[in-house]
Design an enzyme around this catalytic site. Structure first.
Site, mmCIF file in Angstrom:
data_model
loop_
_atom_site.group_PDB
_atom_site.id
_atom_site.type_symbol
_atom_site.label_atom_id
_atom_site.label_comp_id
_atom_site.label_asym_id
_atom_site.label_seq_id
_atom_site.Cartn_x
_atom_site.Cartn_y
_atom_site.Cartn_z
ATOM 1 N N MET A 161 52.321 49.157 62.419
ATOM 2 C CA MET A 161 51.668 49.169 63.724
ATOM 3 C C MET A 161 50.164 49.083 63.494
ATOM 4 O O MET A 161 49.598 49.897 62.766
ATOM 5 C CB MET A 161 51.996 50.433 64.506
ATOM 6 C CG MET A 161 53.445 50.571 64.910
ATOM 7 S SD MET A 161 53.709 51.943 66.080
ATOM 8 C CE MET A 161 53.275 53.352 65.058
ATOM 9 N N ARG A 297 56.974 59.740 67.677
ATOM 10 C CA ARG A 297 56.448 61.098 67.771
ATOM 11 C C ARG A 297 57.508 62.133 67.410
ATOM 12 O O ARG A 297 57.193 63.162 66.801
ATOM 13 C CB ARG A 297 55.871 61.332 69.164
ATOM 14 C CG ARG A 297 54.568 60.571 69.365
ATOM 15 C CD ARG A 297 54.001 60.657 70.756
ATOM 16 N NE ARG A 297 52.656 60.061 70.768
ATOM 17 C CZ ARG A 297 51.925 59.873 71.861
ATOM 18 N NH1 ARG A 297 52.398 60.232 73.046
ATOM 19 N NH2 ARG A 297 50.720 59.332 71.777
ATOM 20 N N TYR A 438 48.014 62.023 63.286
ATOM 21 C CA TYR A 438 48.446 60.669 63.648
ATOM 22 C C TYR A 438 49.574 60.684 64.670
ATOM 23 O O TYR A 438 50.168 61.709 64.941
ATOM 24 C CB TYR A 438 48.760 59.813 62.437
ATOM 25 C CG TYR A 438 49.839 60.213 61.461
ATOM 26 C CD1 TYR A 438 50.836 61.137 61.741
ATOM 27 C CD2 TYR A 438 49.859 59.605 60.205
ATOM 28 C CE1 TYR A 438 51.807 61.441 60.823
ATOM 29 C CE2 TYR A 438 50.844 59.904 59.271
ATOM 30 C CZ TYR A 438 51.814 60.815 59.589
ATOM 31 O OH TYR A 438 52.788 61.110 58.666
ATOM 32 N N GLU A 439 49.798 59.498 65.276
ATOM 33 C CA GLU A 439 50.705 59.343 66.430
ATOM 34 C C GLU A 439 50.272 60.216 67.607
ATOM 35 O O GLU A 439 51.113 60.671 68.400
ATOM 36 C CB GLU A 439 52.160 59.646 66.039
ATOM 37 C CG GLU A 439 52.788 58.586 65.159
ATOM 38 C CD GLU A 439 52.884 57.224 65.820
ATOM 39 O OE1 GLU A 439 52.871 57.155 67.068
ATOM 40 O OE2 GLU A 439 52.951 56.220 65.101
ATOM 41 N N GLY A 440 48.983 60.445 67.724
ATOM 42 C CA GLY A 440 48.445 61.253 68.821
ATOM 43 C C GLY A 440 48.187 62.666 68.371
ATOM 44 O O GLY A 440 49.120 63.396 68.006
#
Length: 594
Positions: A161, A297, A438-440
């Site tokens: 990604m 997530r 990461y991933e928010g």
């Protein structure tokens, strides 16, 4: 230390708390069964223990970048990847139409936990590949699916990604990468992306990059972002690999942890433009990326719990072997293993109890994900989707924030030896840190939880879950678990008070609600984790009457649940006080005074 998969607790969480037998009855999952899952997990444990765990320390030495823009994976990783591919592990939850096994997310998550524990850096390659597979499967044309999905589902090709840019971290409205139409249906992509996990390596024949970029006539902000497939090597009409695309890894980041996972700075279009192919419709790329966010997530939440499990096992091993000081209160001056010292036991129980609660909650969320996707009754599918939406930020945020604490406790159990790299526990501490970022980040997860997942639906899902918590508290009381019942009931009331505060303040003063958003996320993790442990205690008590039951496992489950209730659930009251009464002090200090 060699990692040992916690197979008994994984199976307990799968079968008893996440209700795997019921998931296997959903349309499309009829070929799945408890027996098949047991066989998968048995082989997965062997692979984790015998292949991935032994090369984890090698991975900590890092991948190697060369001036020709190539990257060589850490020692042993390429061979392990080939074994991983040949065993079919990549395709566990990849679509069956393209060569995957199409198993429930619940089954795949259980296997993925073991790989994350054994070798977190390695596990990121399949995690990103499966995320890319999901986005392509949901949104790309049939032609693109036919070209890319079979080889990605097998692991022959990997995926990435490409979202973040130097000026655009979590704020993707700032994305500047460009996409110019060529006229033959393809596009020329230019720009730079950073923090690209497994963006370049030598383990697979091709790397399929999913890249966010803007078309010339795109509107400003997030509404003008499109998604493109940009392969490392172009693919010929017959499926063979063609010319190298205009994609380069210009450097690797030097990181705190997960050194075995090359984090690349990717440059697109340095020699005229990288060839890319539009996924779906123009200007809808961000929405397409979010298709895989729940899976991704949830996967990161499992990572946090999994590296915590590895650190816990290392701490237990050390505590059993390290002899130091006499036992507290003993007249015998002889030293004892430090596992006999009360505070070491407190640390180990704190680690163990949280890991078991996190595993159960993550698996419960995965089961809801499966029901949301496959339940034949529309209302039940919708209810489970709302449940997934609410639980994902909690599983991601709480599991990973606590991974920082749990791995730190593992270092503390080792004392000074924990600070020395040779013992190995410091690697888990370093590796865990990224999972809350990461991933928010946790802050982003928390804002999502109070806004889209609580206020936007008027607290419906939050209150439904908390009512389930209180029902379990009542059952615990009836079964004679007095302290568990009282503490779970009190924690549920604290959570209900906080939900009411968010609903009362979010619309009129969102900053006030946001000031306590991370404490609210943690509180919900603690309370829902306590709910899982309460359910586990009730099931364990019922199973103790079975002649074939594992008496030691069930006894340990009951003690761990009691510890959770008596040591971790009381934290809810302090968090609730900060959320409801402490928001003003978060916002009061002038910027210039920091």
């Amino acid at each position: 230390m060699i990692y040992k998969a916690p197979s008994k607790d994984i199976r307990f969480a799968l079968n008893e708390l996440a209700e795997l037998p019921a998931i296997c009855t959903l349309p499309g999952y009829e070929d799945c069964s408890v027996e098949l899952t047991d066989a998968i997990l048995e082989e997965g444990a062997k692979f984790a223990e015998n292949v991935l765990a032994p090369i984890n320390r090698n991975g900590d030495q890092g991948a190697k970048w060369a001036p020709d823009f190539s990257v060589t994976a850490a020692e042993g990783f390429k061979d392990a990847w080939q074994q991983y591919v040949e065993a079919g592990w990549v395709g566990l939850r990849a679509p069956a139409d393209y060569g995957g096994q199409g198993l429930p997310a619940l089954v795949a998550i259980a296997a993925e936990e073991m790989w994350c524990s054994a070798n977190l850096a390695f596990s990121l390659a399949p995690l990103l590949t499966l995320g890319a597979v999901e986005a392509i499967n949901h949104h790309a044309s049939e032609e693109l699916k036919a070209v890319y999905l079979p080889r990605m589902s097998s692991g022959e090709w990997t995926g990435t990604m490409n979202l973040t840019e130097p000026q655009a971290g979590s704020d993707l409205a700032q994305v500047r990468s460009k996409a110019l139409p060529v006229g033959d249906g393809s596009y020329k992509i230019s720009g730079q992306k950073i923090f690209i996990t497994w963006g370049e390596h030598d383990m697979a024949d091709n790397i399929v990059h999913l890249v966010l970029a803007r078309l010339p006539d795109a509107p400003a902000g997030v509404k003008g972002i499109s998604l493109f497939i940009v392969p490392k090597f172009l693919v010929n009409a017959d499926g063979s690999l063609g010319a190298r695309n205009d994609v380069r890894c210009v450097s690797l980041e030097h990181k705190l942890g997960i050194h075995g996972s090359p984090t690349a700075v990717m440059s697109f279009g340095d020699d005229g433009g990288a060839i890319g192919y539009l996924v779906g419709e123009a200007n809808k790329g961000l929405g397409y990326m979010f298709t895989m966010m729940n899976h991704a997530r949830l996967g990161v939440g499992v990572e946090g719990m999994a590296v915590s499990e590895r650190a816990y096992q290392k701490a237990v091993e050390y505590a059993r072997d390290r002899v130091q000081s006499r036992a507290v209160g003993s007249p015998d001056p002889a030293g004892v293993a430090i596992i006999r010292h009360p505070d070491v036991r407190r640390m180990l129980m704190t680690m163990r109890a949280q890991i078991e609660a996190q595993r159960a909650l993550a698996f419960y969320a995965a089961a809801a994900l499966d029901r949301a996707a496959r339940h034949p009754v529309a209302s039940e599918a919708a209810r489970n989707q709302a449940l997934v939406n609410f639980l994902i930020p909690i599983v991601k945020g709480w599991n990973t924030e606590q991974a920082n604490e749990i791995t730190s406790l593992a270092v503390q159990v080792h004392g000074g030896m924990g600070f020395i790299e040779e013992t190995g526990v410091a690697q888990y501490y370093r590796d865990a840190r990224i999972t809350a970022i990461y991933e928010g980040t946790t802050g982003i997860q928390a804002l999502d939880l109070i806004g889209r997942k609580t206020a936007a639906e008027d607290g419906v899902t939050a209150r439904w879950l908390l009512e389930e918590v209180r029902v379990t508290a009542g059952k615990l009381a009836a079964a004679g678990f007095a302290s568990m019942a009282a503490n779970l009931e009190a924690a549920a009331k604290d959570a209900e008070r906080c939900v009411a505060f968010i609903l009362d303040t979010f619309s009129a003063n969102p900053a006030l609600a946001a000031a306590g958003s991370v404490p609210f996320l943690k509180l919900m993790g603690i309370v829902l984790g306590g709910w899982m442990m309460g359910r586990a205690a009730l099931i364990a008590r019922a199973q103790q009457g079975d002649e074939e039951a594992d008496a030691e496992f069930l006894a340990a489950k009951l003690i761990t649940a009691r510890f959770y209730a008596e040591h971790l659930l009381p934290q809810a009251s302090g968090l609730a006080a900060a959320i409801v009464h402490g928001a003003d002090s978060v916002l009061a200090l002038d910027d210039s005074l920091f």
